[in-house]
Design a protein around this motif. Structure first.
Motif, PDB file in Angstrom:
ATOM      1  N   ALA A  85       0.771  -3.663  -6.596  1.00 53.03           N
ATOM      2  CA  ALA A  85       1.912  -2.787  -6.299  1.00 53.03           C
ATOM      3  C   ALA A  85       1.717  -1.390  -6.868  1.00 53.03           C
ATOM      4  CB  ALA A  85       3.216  -3.412  -6.805  1.00 53.03           C
ATOM      5  N   VAL A  86       0.535  -0.855  -6.749  1.00 50.42           N
ATOM      6  CA  VAL A  86       0.280   0.533  -7.136  1.00 50.42           C
ATOM      7  C   VAL A  86       0.852   1.409  -6.024  1.00 50.42           C
ATOM      8  CG1 VAL A  86      -1.521   2.238  -7.496  1.00 50.42           C
ATOM      9  CG2 VAL A  86      -1.770  -0.041  -8.461  1.00 50.42           C
ATOM     10  N   PHE A  87       1.726   2.354  -6.395  1.00 47.08           N
ATOM     11  CA  PHE A  87       2.421   3.139  -5.372  1.00 47.08           C
ATOM     12  C   PHE A  87       1.435   3.974  -4.560  1.00 47.08           C
ATOM     13  CE2 PHE A  87       5.788   2.782  -8.696  1.00 47.08           C
ATOM     14  CZ  PHE A  87       6.581   1.908  -7.983  1.00 47.08           C
ATOM     15  N   PRO A  88       1.410   3.786  -3.233  1.00 49.22           N
ATOM     16  CA  PRO A  88       0.412   4.486  -2.420  1.00 49.22           C
ATOM     17  C   PRO A  88       0.668   5.984  -2.312  1.00 49.22           C
ATOM     18  CG  PRO A  88       1.899   3.228  -1.026  1.00 49.22           C
ATOM     19  CD  PRO A  88       2.242   2.873  -2.438  1.00 49.22           C
ATOM     20  N   HIS A  89       1.916   6.405  -2.529  1.00 49.00           N
ATOM     21  CA  HIS A  89       2.241   7.815  -2.332  1.00 49.00           C
ATOM     22  C   HIS A  89       2.118   8.628  -3.616  1.00 49.00           C
ATOM     23  CE1 HIS A  89       5.828   5.702  -3.590  1.00 49.00           C
ATOM     24  NE2 HIS A  89       6.301   6.840  -4.057  1.00 49.00           N
ATOM     25  N   PHE A  98       4.601   6.669 -14.296  1.00 53.20           N
ATOM     26  CA  PHE A  98       5.867   6.338 -13.638  1.00 53.20           C
ATOM     27  C   PHE A  98       6.937   5.875 -14.626  1.00 53.20           C
ATOM     28  CE2 PHE A  98       8.630   3.267 -11.404  1.00 53.20           C
ATOM     29  CZ  PHE A  98       9.160   4.115 -10.451  1.00 53.20           C
ATOM     30  N   TYR A 130      -5.700   9.193  -5.004  1.00 53.08           N
ATOM     31  CA  TYR A 130      -4.653   8.331  -4.479  1.00 53.08           C
ATOM     32  C   TYR A 130      -5.190   6.902  -4.400  1.00 53.08           C
ATOM     33  CZ  TYR A 130      -1.544  12.152  -3.359  1.00 53.08           C
ATOM     34  OH  TYR A 130      -0.694  13.213  -3.463  1.00 53.08           O
TER      35      TYR A 130
ATOM     36  N   ASP B 193       7.270  -5.986  -3.724  1.00 51.95           N
ATOM     37  CA  ASP B 193       6.659  -5.725  -5.031  1.00 51.95           C
ATOM     38  C   ASP B 193       6.891  -4.289  -5.512  1.00 51.95           C
ATOM     39  OD1 ASP B 193       5.791  -8.240  -4.967  1.00 51.95           O
ATOM     40  OD2 ASP B 193       3.646  -7.795  -4.918  1.00 51.95           O
ATOM     41  N   TYR B 194       6.926  -3.332  -4.575  1.00 48.53           N
ATOM     42  CA  TYR B 194       7.120  -1.942  -4.988  1.00 48.53           C
ATOM     43  C   TYR B 194       8.491  -1.759  -5.631  1.00 48.53           C
ATOM     44  CZ  TYR B 194       2.964  -0.687  -2.330  1.00 48.53           C
ATOM     45  OH  TYR B 194       1.692  -0.591  -1.866  1.00 48.53           O
ATOM     46  N   THR B 197       8.504  -3.515  -8.998  1.00 46.70           N
ATOM     47  CA  THR B 197       7.803  -2.716 -10.004  1.00 46.70           C
ATOM     48  C   THR B 197       8.745  -1.644 -10.540  1.00 46.70           C
ATOM     49  OG1 THR B 197       5.709  -3.078  -8.876  1.00 46.70           O
ATOM     50  CG2 THR B 197       5.801  -1.223 -10.391  1.00 46.70           C
ATOM     51  N   PRO B 215       9.914   7.955  -0.147  1.00 42.76           N
ATOM     52  CA  PRO B 215       8.510   8.271   0.165  1.00 42.76           C
ATOM     53  C   PRO B 215       7.832   7.201   1.018  1.00 42.76           C
ATOM     54  CG  PRO B 215       8.942   8.624  -2.152  1.00 42.76           C
ATOM     55  CD  PRO B 215      10.169   7.980  -1.593  1.00 42.76           C
ATOM     56  N   LEU B 216       8.124   5.937   0.725  1.00 44.91           N
ATOM     57  CA  LEU B 216       7.465   4.879   1.485  1.00 44.91           C
ATOM     58  C   LEU B 216       8.076   4.736   2.877  1.00 44.91           C
ATOM     59  CD1 LEU B 216       6.977   2.227  -1.326  1.00 44.91           C
ATOM     60  CD2 LEU B 216       5.243   3.648  -0.258  1.00 44.91           C
ATOM     61  N   ARG B 218       8.816   7.332   4.688  1.00 46.08           N
ATOM     62  CA  ARG B 218       8.588   8.592   5.379  1.00 46.08           C
ATOM     63  C   ARG B 218       8.136   8.437   6.834  1.00 46.08           C
ATOM     64  NH1 ARG B 218       5.464  12.932   1.941  1.00 46.08           N
ATOM     65  NH2 ARG B 218       3.916  11.320   2.182  1.00 46.08           N
ATOM     66  N   GLU B 294      -5.061  10.293   2.444  1.00 41.16           N
ATOM     67  CA  GLU B 294      -5.359   9.505   1.247  1.00 41.16           C
ATOM     68  C   GLU B 294      -4.154   8.718   0.747  1.00 41.16           C
ATOM     69  OE1 GLU B 294      -5.674  12.758   1.612  1.00 41.16           O
ATOM     70  OE2 GLU B 294      -5.053  13.897  -0.158  1.00 41.16           O
ATOM     71  N   GLU B 295      -2.961   9.011   1.305  1.00 36.07           N
ATOM     72  CA  GLU B 295      -1.794   8.293   0.827  1.00 36.07           C
ATOM     73  C   GLU B 295      -1.536   7.025   1.619  1.00 36.07           C
ATOM     74  OE1 GLU B 295       1.839  10.484   0.238  1.00 36.07           O
ATOM     75  OE2 GLU B 295       0.668  12.309   0.155  1.00 36.07           O
ATOM     76  N   VAL B 296      -2.276   6.860   2.714  1.00 36.20           N
ATOM     77  CA  VAL B 296      -2.054   5.691   3.549  1.00 36.20           C
ATOM     78  C   VAL B 296      -2.245   4.442   2.701  1.00 36.20           C
ATOM     79  CG1 VAL B 296      -2.886   4.400   5.526  1.00 36.20           C
ATOM     80  CG2 VAL B 296      -2.794   6.885   5.613  1.00 36.20           C
ATOM     81  N   ALA B 297      -1.250   3.584   2.727  1.00 31.78           N
ATOM     82  CA  ALA B 297      -1.323   2.380   1.888  1.00 31.78           C
ATOM     83  C   ALA B 297      -2.555   1.581   2.249  1.00 31.78           C
ATOM     84  CB  ALA B 297      -0.073   1.540   2.092  1.00 31.78           C
TER      85      ALA B 297
END
Ligand SMILES: Nc1ncnc2c1ncn2[C@@H]1O[C@H](COP(=O)(O)OP(=O)(O)OP(=O)(O)O)[C@@H](O)[C@H]1O
Ligand SMILES: [Mg+2]
Lengths: 368, 298
Positions: A85-89, A98, A130, B193-194, B197, B215-216, B218, B294-297
């Motif tokens: 669950a590492v935040f992708p953004h 965080f 990222y 999970d996000y 967390t 943000p997720l 978006r 690079e932010e793409v999960a």
């Protein structure tokens, strides 16, 4: 640092009792491993400690304080999820900070603790990346760094290594052990990998169907399993069990038509009666294997020979039942060969055939 | 010998075999889009730039720009979009978050909120007309509670705030559901999970919303905004039903020039203008809400 107490914790999902009256005390600074097969309730128990699951009964006490009704964020815990669950953004740095940002930690302290955590996990060069630009192992490190940067009283980890390949897992296992030695955070670690449990845990709590069946040090769990389940689940290959009959009032046991002498401590133990049935449990490496008959050894036939490098694994047939035996790699065996197995008397365990519970020998009983 | 053997092989390799199946499967959609979208699009462009007797001209656009209704139409279209879309996104987001929190009865709440999805814009206009018209539900209600003696007139040019308010209410009621559905689908795609967390690290509701959920979400917000904005520029039936031509809008003018003045050229000029504005706004959204590679999960 803090102790963690699960006090008669029960959690049901509909009719499933995922955690069923579990009581477990984790000592200050201890590395406690929850180990058990899939679906036995390990994750649920951990989530109860974290406060992510509303319990049906029981209490959670952390550092002497009852936190049962507290939000997860107010329990002094940090957690590493199986999925990371590492935040992708967020960049690696923002991920690690965080929790500190939420706590409004001063900027300078945040910077220092971040660098410290990044250094400990060896991800200092990755801070501006990222998550999508990281490998699985690096993401796992970020998740651990994000947790330890909080300097939590209690660190919870749910199968943090299960998504890594075998080699990386081995490496990270050692890293986690080093990390625990350096941070000394009380840790509850969930895994279904018994090797991981044996190598990491100060103690291991073995779970089955929502209950803890044994909680002890790795060597005690390995050498003195409390039941056939524990003996069969831990160790690879697992413990062998042979049906036997007690003779001479508990001074010997007959297995495969052979009389095996028992150490004195078994004679007076509860569940040992002359003529009674027992299961004789022997670890694969706790046999002396010979090609000639001798006292205290029962006959077997070699079926399969598997050289594993450091040892050689024999699959043998004893009275129609198969058993696994490890021998030194330089010994010569052939399929179909007749061998004699002598269980080392001090490594042998006795179990009750019905319940599968271990028979407690007298001295051990006295020690408890 | 060897060379002779190789020649036919080379020839075959030079002529790649074409897989027809994908094209075949695409064909019905392409035909549909071609007949009902691409062809009218080209035709509209043609009509707006060509003289009836042939030759390029800007005169249709000049006529559009010089028309008395033009300034009002473009102002209203922009203003209504600027007011309606943010309200729709805000309410849609709140409803989506509520439904996603899975409170008791959340499914019933979802079904009720989704009802306007099934109602056409014309019908929606009529429903709200029946509320705001002189003998409508609003006046009846006010009369019943004794707040007014004479029925009030809301939908007239003398009451621009009421007129605008009615249009906005109708549009928000009618088209918030689609925003809600898009955002709800987006929310449900975010792994639990996000959020957990965020809980474990002590983020409260607002911070979780700001630092994690939005943000997720978006990509879904982007989709919802683009769809709603484009459709808001095509806003037409609700406005006509409630205000006639008292509140002119771009799509309405296209309709009047086509149907009332029988001038497909100026009507097409309006259509091209709507398309131009839509393209520009979509581009702005795509830039502003861009998800970096690079932010793409992963
Ligand atoms: N949210 C849920 N809803 C319903 N049942 C659940 C839920 N979570 C867990 N369970 C059930 O509770 C039991 C214990 O699940 P849990 O996830 O704790 O097992 P586990 O020991 O962590 O297993 P694994 O090693 O596969 O992760 C299982 O039978 C599971 O099906
Ligand atoms: Mg689990």
């Amino acid at each position: 640092m803090a102790t963690v107490l699960l006090d008669r914790v029960t959690k049901r999902f509909g009719r499933v009792r995922a955690v069923d009256g579990v009581t477990l005390e984790v000592r200050d600074g201890e590395f406690m491993v929850l180990l058990g097969p899939s679906g036995c309730g390990k994750t649920t128990a951990l989530r109860c400690v974290a406060g992510l699951e509303r319990m049906d009964a029981g209490r959670i006490v952390i550092g002497g304080e009852d936190v049962t009704d507290r939000q997860p964020g107010r329990r002094g815990i940090a957690m590493v999820f199986q999925s990371y669950a590492v935040f992708p953004h967020m960049t690696v740095r923002d991920n690690i900070t965080f929790g500190l940002r939420i706590r409004k930690t001063p900027a300078e302290e945040t910077r220092q603790r971040t660098l410290q955590a990044a250094e400990l996990l060896q991800i200092g060069e990755l801070l501006d990346r990222y998550p999508a630009q990281l490998s699985g192992g690096q993401r796992q490190r970020v998740a651990v760094a994000r947790a330890i940067v909080m300097q939590p009283e209690v660190l919870l980890m749910d199968e943090p290594l299960s998504n890594l390949d075998a080699l990386l897992r081995l490496q990270m296992r050692a890293e986690l052990k080093r990390l625990h030695r350096e941070t000394r955070a009380t840790t509850v670690y969930v895994t279904h990998d018994q090797v991981e449990a044996l190598s990491l845990g100060d103690r291991i709590a073995v779970m089955r169907s929502g209950a803890i069946v044994q909680c002890d040090t790795p060597s005690a769990i390995y050498n003195r399993p409390a039941s056939t389940f524990v003996g069969g689940f831990i160790g690879s290959p697992p413990m062998n069990f042979f049906g036997g009959t007690v003779e001479e009032g508990g001074r010997s046991v007959r297995v495969a038509g052979t009389v095996l002498g028992l150490e004195e401590r078994w004679a007076g133990a509860e569940g040992i009666r002359a003529g009674g049935e027992v299961l004789v449990g022997v670890r694969p490496e706790a046999f002396e294997v010979t090609t000639e008959t001798r006292a205290g050894a029962f006959p077997a036939v070699v079926v399969v020979i598997e050289p594993l490098g450091g040892t050689t694994l024999l699959t043998v047939s004893v009275d129609g039942e198969t058993a696994k035996v490890t021998v030194a790699p330089d010994t010569d065996h052939d399929p179909g060969q007749r061998v004699w197995l002598r269980p080392l008397p001090d490594r042998l365990r006795l179990m009750e055939p019905g319940s599968g519970r271990a028979v407690i020998p007298t001295q051990e009983g006295a020690r408890r | 010998m060897a060379a002779a053997d190789e020649v036919p092989d080379l020839a075959r390799a030079g002529r790649p075999r074409i897989e027809w199946l994908p094209y075949l499967l695409l064909a019905p959609s392409l035909v549909f889009l071609g007949v009902f979208f691409a062809y009218p699009l080209v035709q509209a462009f043609g009509l707006s730039f060509l003289r009836p007797e042939g030759g390029l001209t800007a005169e249709h656009f000049q006529r559009m720009l010089g028309d008395t209704y033009f300034r009002g139409a473009i102002t209203n279209s922009l203003l209504l979009t600027a007011i309606v879309v943010p309200i729709q996104v805000a309410i849609g987001l709140v409803i989506a978050l509520l439904v996603n929190s899975r409170f008791r009865g959340h499914l019933w709440f979802l079904y009720i909120c989704a009802i306007p999805l099934a109602i056409s814009d014309l019908a929606a206009g009529l429903i709200w007309l029946s509320v705001f018209t002189e003998r409508g539900y609003l006046n009846t209600l006010l009369h019943m509670v004794g707040a007014v003696r004479e029925p009030l007139t809301y939908l007239s040019a003398e009451q621009p705030v009421w007129l605008y308010g009615a249009i906005i209410a109708a549009e928000v009621w009618r088209a918030t559901a689609i925003v809600m559905i898009i955002l709800l689908a987006g929310l449900q795609l975010i792994p639990r999970d996000y959020f957990e967390t965020a809980d474990v690290f002590g983020a409260g509701g607002w911070r979780k919303l700001w630092h994690v959920t939005l943000p997720l979400l978006r990509p879904s917000l982007q989709t919802a905004l683009i769809i709603r904005t484009i459709l808001a520029f095509q806003l037409f039936a609700t406005v006509i039903t409630l205000s006639g031509r008292q509140v002119p809008v771009l799509a309405g003018e296209a309709y009047f020039w086509y149907g009332l003045y029988r001038n497909p050229h100026v009507a097409s000029a309006y259509a091209v203008l709507i398309m131009g504005v839509s393209v520009v706004i979509t581009w702005v959204y795509l830039r502003a809400l861009r998800t970096r590679e690079e932010e793409v999960a992963g």
